[in-house]
Write an enzyme that holds these catalytic residues in place. Structure first.
Site, PDB file in Angstrom:
ATOM      1  CG  HIS A   8     -29.413 -36.748  29.179  1.00  0.00           C
ATOM      2  ND1 HIS A   8     -28.409 -36.309  28.344  1.00  0.00           N
ATOM      3  CD2 HIS A   8     -28.859 -36.841  30.411  1.00  0.00           C
ATOM      4  CE1 HIS A   8     -27.297 -36.150  29.035  1.00  0.00           C
ATOM      5  NE2 HIS A   8     -27.540 -36.461  30.296  1.00  0.00           N
ATOM      6  CG  ASP A  58     -28.758 -35.046  25.191  1.00  0.00           C
ATOM      7  OD1 ASP A  58     -29.825 -34.700  25.736  1.00  0.00           O
ATOM      8  OD2 ASP A  58     -27.772 -35.484  25.815  1.00  0.00           O
ATOM      9  CB  SER A  71     -25.658 -34.641  31.758  1.00  0.00           C
ATOM     10  OG  SER A  71     -24.962 -35.862  31.668  1.00  0.00           O
TER      11      SER A  71
END
Length: 620
Positions: free
Chosen positions: A418, A465, A562
Site C-alpha cells: 500500500h 500487503d 508503513s
C-alpha cells in the site's frame, strides 16, 4: 512512534478503511494485549513430552525445513527439502570419495547427493584410488547374534576387519546398518552382545578391535556415518535386530509407517529413521536439547560448531553453559578416520561465507552496547543513533517520505504494497537516513528501476500487503549503490517458525508521535510477537498476517511509516526481517494489536523475484 495509552490516537490504516493514497502518511499502532486463546480445544496429548496434536497431525520429518535445516546436499523449497544437483556441491577444502561403483567422487556431499537420488548406498570410503581392485567398504549382520561387522579400506589397498563398539551405538546407527541390508524401515532395536560370549562360542576369526559409529539418522549405510577411533575390545560389541513387522502395541506411529514405543520419542535420537519422533516435542527426555521449534536434539549437538536449531540456540553460549556437564562413555578422538561431519561443516562454512546479512557493521554502529541490551520494554520512542539501524530505508515519492522499507541485499528493498504504485520513476530510496528532512554524510539516494507488488494484494483488506522495490544499477556496474559502511542488509526468513510468540523484536521508522507530528529523526522501540490475534480481528485477519505489540499494557507502539521493518534477532545475533508495518485499528485500546505482513510467509515469492543468493542464509 511510541506514546502513553491516554489519549488514544487513531492514525493507522484499518482493514475496513479505504486504502490510503501513497502520498498520505500511514502509521501503525500496536497495543498491549493479553494472550489470545484458541477457539477450538485440542485433544489431549499422548504424554508429557510429545505434542501438541496440531503438530503431530502434520507428520513432520527431517525434510520439513520449516523446523529443521536441510542436509548440505539439499535445499529448502516450499517448506520441504529437495535434492540439489551434485555440481552445486563445493570443490574447495573437501576430500574425494570412492564409491561402491569404483568411481571417484569430488566430495562426500556429491556422493550423498547421488546416493539420495537413487535411494541406495554409494559411499565407500575417503580416497582417490578407486579402481575395481581396491577394497571397498563392506558390512555384515550375523544371522544368529545380530553382531555388526564392518570392513574398512585403509586407502593403501588393504582393509581393516572390525566389530562396532557398543558405547556410542544407538538406534540411529542401527537403522543405517539395517537399511544397508534391505530393511527400509531400519532397526527394531540397537542391541549389545558380550564379546566373551562370542569368543566362548568357538569363533576364533572374530576381530579383536572395534570402532565407534555415530549416525544422524538419514544414512542408508554405516559407511556414511561418523567412524571413530579404533580400540581393543574390552567388554561388548554392537548388534542389531532389524525391523520386520510392527509390534502388537504401537506407542508412536512414525511418518514412514514404522512403530516405536512412546518412550523413544523426544529423546534426541532418530528412532523412526525419518526424524518424525523428534519433531513435535513439548520437552525432551534423557537430557536431550529442545529447540524453540519443538525439535529435540542429541545433547552432543550442543556446542559442536554446527547450527541445528533454526535460531542458533544450540550454539549460543548460554546453551553451552547448560550442557557443560554432558558426558559420554568414551570421547571420540577422530584420530584415524576422516570425518563426514567435518566435510559437511566445510560445505556450510563456504556457503555461509558468501552471505552478508543481519549483522550490522560495528565500525560505524555508534551505540552497539545499547542496541544489544534491549531486553526491557520501553515507554516512549527512542531516537536511534545516526548509523544504528543499517537496513532501514526511507521510500521517497515526489519528495515526500511517507513510508519506510528494509534493504535485503543486492538491488532489493522490501516494503508494504500500500506504500507504492507501479510507477518507479517517481520513487527514490534513501539509505542511511537519520533526520527525515536532511541527509547525513553516509546517506545515499538511489533511483528505482522496478516495483513488484504482490499479485494478490487486496487494497481494501491489506491482504498480501508486500512489495519489492528493485533499484537502478550504477552506470557500467552490476550493483546499485556504492559500498557504504553504514548500510547492511537484513536477512529474509524462510520459515514462519523461526521466531515464536513473546519473542522481543524491534520496530523503527519516522512515524507520528503522541502530538500527531512525524518524528524528525529515526525512532526505534521494542515489541513482542503475539499469537492468536485472529480472535481480535475475526475475518479481517488473513493468512500472511501477524501481530506484535507491547504485552504489559503500558505503551502503544504507533509504528513509524508503513512498510517499515519489524526485525527479530536470533540467538547468535543475526537479524531477520520478520514483519512489515501494514495496518491496525483502535490505537490505544487493549485487545487490538498492530498487524504486520509476515515476511517468511512470502519467502518463495521473494526468492522467485530476487534469486537464491540474495536472500537465503542457510538453506541454499
Amino acid at each position: 512512534m511510541l506514546f502513553q495509552k491516554s489519549p488514544p490516537v487513531n492514525d493507522r490504516p484499518s482493514a475496513t478503511d479505504d486504502p490510503p493514497s501513497s502520498t498520505d502518511p500511514s502509521t501503525v499502532a500496536t497495543t498491549p494485549t493479553p494472550t489470545f486463546a484458541p477457539t477450538t480445544p485440542e485433544p489431549p496429548d499422548p504424554d508429557d513430552f510429545l505434542g501438541p496434536q496440531k503438530c503431530l497431525r502434520k507428520k513432520l520429518t527431517r525434510t520439513s525445513c520449516d523446523l529443521v535445516f536441510c542436509l548440505p546436499w539439499q535445499r529448502c523449497t516450499e517448506g520441504a527439502c529437495t535434492y540439489k544437483p551434485p555440481y552445486l556441491c563445493p570443490s574447495k577444502g573437501v576430500k574425494s570419495v570412492c564409491g561402491l561403483d569404483h568411481r571417484k567422487y569430488r566430495s562426500y556431499c556429491q556422493v550423498m547427493s547421488l546416493s539420495s537420488r537413487s535411494n541406495s548406498p554409494l559411499m565407500s570410503h575417503f580416497g582417490s584410488d578407486c579402481k575395481e581392485n581396491i577394497p571397498k567398504f563392506e558390512s555384515s549382520l550375523s544371522s544368529d547374534t545380530g553382531v555388526v561387522r564392518i570392513s574398512l579400506p585403509d586407502g593403501s589397498g588393504n582393509r581393516d576387519d572390525l566389530l562396532v563398539c557398543h558405547e556410542l551405538w544407538n538406534i540411529a546407527a542401527a537403522n543405517a546398518a539395517c537399511r544397508e541390508h534391505g530393511h527400509d524401515l531400519g532397526a527394531a532395536s540397537a542391541d549389545y552382545v558380550a564379546y566373551s560370549s562370542l569368543t566362548a562360542s568357538g569363533d576364533q576369526k572374530l576381530p579383536s578391535r572395534c570402532v565407534s559409529v555415530r549416525c544422524q539418522g538419514y544414512e542408508t549405510s554405516l559407511a556414511e556415518c561418523e567412524i571413530y577411533d579404533k580400540v581393543n575390545i574390552n567388554t561388548g560389541v554392537a548388534a542389531v535386530t532389524c525391523y520386520k513387522q510392527p509390534p502388537e502395541v504401537c506407542g508412536f506411529s512414525c511418518a514412514n509407517g514404522k512403530c516405536i514405543s512412546l518412550s523413544q520419542t523426544c529423546d534426541g535420537v532418530d528412532d523412526c529413521g525419518d526424524r518424525s519422533d523428534e519433531m513435535c516435542c513439548k520437552k525432551c527426555r534423557n537430557a536431550a536439547f529442545r529447540c524453540k521449534t519443538g525439535v529435540c536434539l542429541q545433547k552432543e549437538a550442543v556446542g559442536d560448531k554446527q547450527i541445528d536449531c533454526l535460531d542458533g540456540e544450540d550454539e549460543a553460549a548460554k546453551s553451552m553453559n547448560r550442557f557443560t556437564g554432558r558426558t559420554e562413555t568414551r570421547t571420540p578422538k577422530l584420530t584415524e578416520y576422516d570425518s563426514r561431519k567435518n566435510e559437511t561443516t566445510v560445505y556450510r562454512e563456504q556457503m555461509e561465507s558468501k552471505l552478508f546479512c543481519g549483522i550490522p557493521n560495528k565500525d560505524v554502529a555508534d551505540d552497539d552496547e545499547q542496541r544489544r541490551g534491549r531486553v526491557k520494554r520501553v515507554v516512549g520512542g527512542i531516537p536511534a543513533k545516526p548509523t544504528q539501524i543499517q537496513w532501514q530505508v526511507a521510500l521517497q515519492e515526489n519528495r515526500r517520505i511517507d513510508c519506510g522499507g528494509a534493504y535485503i541485499g543486492g538491488c532489493w528493498v522490501v516494503t508494504a504494497a500500500h506504500c507504492v504504485r507501479p510507477n518507479p520513476s517517481v520513487f527514490q530510496v534513501k539509505f542511511s537516513l537519520w533526520k527525515k528532512h536532511g541527509p547525513q554524510s553516509t546517506t545515499d539516494i538511489v533511483p528505482v528501476k522496478e516495483i513488484i507488488i504482490h499479485p494478490k494484494y487486496v487494497a481494501g483488506t491489506y491482504e498480501n500487503d508486500i512489495a519489492l522495490v528493485k533499484l537502478k544499477e550504477l552506470p557500467f556496474q552490476d550493483k546499485c549503490l556504492e559500498d557504504n559502511p553504514a548500510v547492511r542488509p537484513v536477512c529474509v526468513p524462510w520459515s514462519t517458525q523461526l521466531f515464536q510468540a513473546n519473542h522481543t523484536c524491534s520496530i523503527s521508522g519516522w512515524g507520528r508521535t503522541a502530538e500527531g507530528k512525524s518524528a524528525q529523526v529515526l525512532l526505534w522501540a521494542n515489541v513482542s510477537l503475539i499469537a492468536g490475534c485472529e480472535s481480535a480481528y475475526k475475518h479481517r485477519f488473513k493468512p500472511g498476517m501477524m501481530c506484535a505489540g507491547d504485552l504489559d499494557g503500558s505503551v502503544d507502539s504507533c509504528q513509524g511509516d508503513s512498510g517499515g521493518p519489524l526485525v527479530c534477532e536470533d540467538e547468535l545475533g543475526v537479524s531477520y526481517l520478520w514483519g512489515i508495518v501494514s495496518w491496525g485499528e483502535k490505537c490505544g485500546e487493549p485487545g487490538f494489536p498492530g498487524v504486520y505482513t509476515q515476511v517468511a510467509y512470502y519467502f518463495e515469492w521473494i526468492r522467485f523475484h530476487t534469486g537464491w543468493s540474495a536472500i537465503t542464509r542457510f538453506n541454499l
